[in-house]
Design an enzyme around this catalytic site. Structure first.
Site, mmCIF file in Angstrom:
data_model
loop_
_atom_site.group_PDB
_atom_site.id
_atom_site.type_symbol
_atom_site.label_atom_id
_atom_site.label_comp_id
_atom_site.label_asym_id
_atom_site.label_seq_id
_atom_site.Cartn_x
_atom_site.Cartn_y
_atom_site.Cartn_z
ATOM 1 N N ASP A 28 0.847 -1.194 0.000
ATOM 2 C CA ASP A 28 0.000 0.000 0.000
ATOM 3 C C ASP A 28 0.890 1.254 0.000
ATOM 4 O O ASP A 28 1.883 1.325 0.719
ATOM 5 C CB ASP A 28 -0.911 -0.002 1.241
ATOM 6 C CG ASP A 28 -2.062 0.990 1.117
ATOM 7 O OD1 ASP A 28 -3.218 0.557 1.045
ATOM 8 O OD2 ASP A 28 -1.785 2.213 1.097
ATOM 9 N N ILE A 29 0.516 2.215 -0.810
ATOM 10 C CA ILE A 29 1.322 3.432 -0.972
ATOM 11 C C ILE A 29 1.255 4.321 0.272
ATOM 12 O O ILE A 29 2.133 5.158 0.484
ATOM 13 C CB ILE A 29 0.834 4.198 -2.230
ATOM 14 C CG1 ILE A 29 1.953 5.047 -2.819
ATOM 15 C CG2 ILE A 29 -0.415 5.025 -1.957
ATOM 16 C CD1 ILE A 29 1.613 5.575 -4.210
ATOM 17 N N ASN A 85 -12.753 -3.286 2.872
ATOM 18 C CA ASN A 85 -13.670 -2.158 3.005
ATOM 19 C C ASN A 85 -14.643 -2.204 1.839
ATOM 20 O O ASN A 85 -14.231 -2.310 0.681
ATOM 21 C CB ASN A 85 -12.893 -0.837 3.007
ATOM 22 C CG ASN A 85 -12.039 -0.677 4.253
ATOM 23 O OD1 ASN A 85 -12.430 -1.110 5.337
ATOM 24 N ND2 ASN A 85 -10.864 -0.088 4.108
ATOM 25 N N GLY A 91 -15.399 3.118 4.178
ATOM 26 C CA GLY A 91 -14.178 3.839 3.823
ATOM 27 C C GLY A 91 -13.512 3.369 2.547
ATOM 28 O O GLY A 91 -12.350 3.677 2.303
ATOM 29 N N GLN A 92 -14.238 2.592 1.741
ATOM 30 C CA GLN A 92 -13.632 2.165 0.475
ATOM 31 C C GLN A 92 -13.358 3.389 -0.402
ATOM 32 O O GLN A 92 -14.240 4.217 -0.623
ATOM 33 C CB GLN A 92 -14.562 1.196 -0.272
ATOM 34 C CG GLN A 92 -13.921 0.637 -1.545
ATOM 35 C CD GLN A 92 -14.783 -0.389 -2.268
ATOM 36 O OE1 GLN A 92 -15.935 -0.647 -1.879
ATOM 37 N NE2 GLN A 92 -14.235 -0.980 -3.308
ATOM 38 N N SER A 93 -12.117 3.511 -0.857
ATOM 39 C CA SER A 93 -11.744 4.675 -1.671
ATOM 40 C C SER A 93 -11.319 4.291 -3.078
ATOM 41 O O SER A 93 -11.325 5.132 -3.967
ATOM 42 C CB SER A 93 -10.634 5.473 -0.979
ATOM 43 O OG SER A 93 -9.475 4.673 -0.842
ATOM 44 N N HIS A 98 -10.296 -5.218 -3.089
ATOM 45 C CA HIS A 98 -8.955 -5.488 -2.563
ATOM 46 C C HIS A 98 -9.049 -5.936 -1.118
ATOM 47 O O HIS A 98 -9.920 -5.489 -0.369
ATOM 48 C CB HIS A 98 -8.038 -4.264 -2.683
ATOM 49 C CG HIS A 98 -8.658 -2.993 -2.187
ATOM 50 N ND1 HIS A 98 -9.582 -2.273 -2.900
ATOM 51 C CD2 HIS A 98 -8.487 -2.315 -1.017
ATOM 52 C CE1 HIS A 98 -9.952 -1.208 -2.212
ATOM 53 N NE2 HIS A 98 -9.300 -1.217 -1.063
ATOM 54 N N HIS A 100 -6.960 -5.824 2.297
ATOM 55 C CA HIS A 100 -5.811 -5.265 3.013
ATOM 56 C C HIS A 100 -5.210 -6.369 3.888
ATOM 57 O O HIS A 100 -5.946 -7.105 4.566
ATOM 58 C CB HIS A 100 -6.248 -4.143 3.957
ATOM 59 C CG HIS A 100 -6.822 -2.931 3.282
ATOM 60 N ND1 HIS A 100 -6.100 -1.780 3.088
ATOM 61 C CD2 HIS A 100 -8.059 -2.680 2.774
ATOM 62 C CE1 HIS A 100 -6.862 -0.865 2.493
ATOM 63 N NE2 HIS A 100 -8.057 -1.385 2.293
#
Ligand code: AMP
Length: 112
Positions: A28-29, A85, A91-93, A98, A100
């Site tokens: 994750d960035i 999420n 809070g899915q953006s 995906h 986590h």
């Protein structure tokens, strides 16, 4: 094309941890823990809510890749958390399914 589709197709660079025919795991960035990896299907699925019976095997593969990430990064003993999420309230953006994989510190519960 969506961001994670571009990562899956190597059009955008990512720090890849594992990859196979159906899925990719990458760092994750904006890590929320010392270890924070995302496991995505190469197939574009918007969210868990959009997954269907036809995705049964793929969903299983994603979880097994999360486990393989944990094994590769030596997390099996200390533990790790998997999170999906789903939708705005969660809070899915990024609207490409995906998982986590979070580890490397004591994670609290319940999440915020
Ligand atoms: P979520 O909020 O559950 O949709 O998670 C999306 C995650 O994608 C966030 O943790 C972001 O930090 C991460 N992210 C966004 N863009 C990138 C990128 N280019 N490479 C790696 N991770 C990303």
């Amino acid at each position: 094309m969506c961001l994670f589709c571009k990562i899956a197709q190597h059009e955008i660079k990512a720090n890849i941890v594992l990859e196979d025919e159906h899925a990719v795991a990458f760092r994750d960035i904006n890590a929320a823990a010392p270890t924070h990896v995302l496991v995505i299907p190469k197939k574009h699925i918007v969210s868990l809510s959009e997954a269907t019976e036809a995705d049964q095997a793929l969903l299983g593969r994603l979880l097994l890749m999360a486990r393989a990430v944990a094994e590769k990064l030596d997390l099996l003993n200390a533990g790790y958390r998997t999170v999906v999420n789903n939708g705005t309230d969660a809070g899915q953006s990024v609207f490409h399914l995906h998982i986590h994989v979070l580890a490397g510190r004591k994670l609290t519960w319940p999440p915020g």
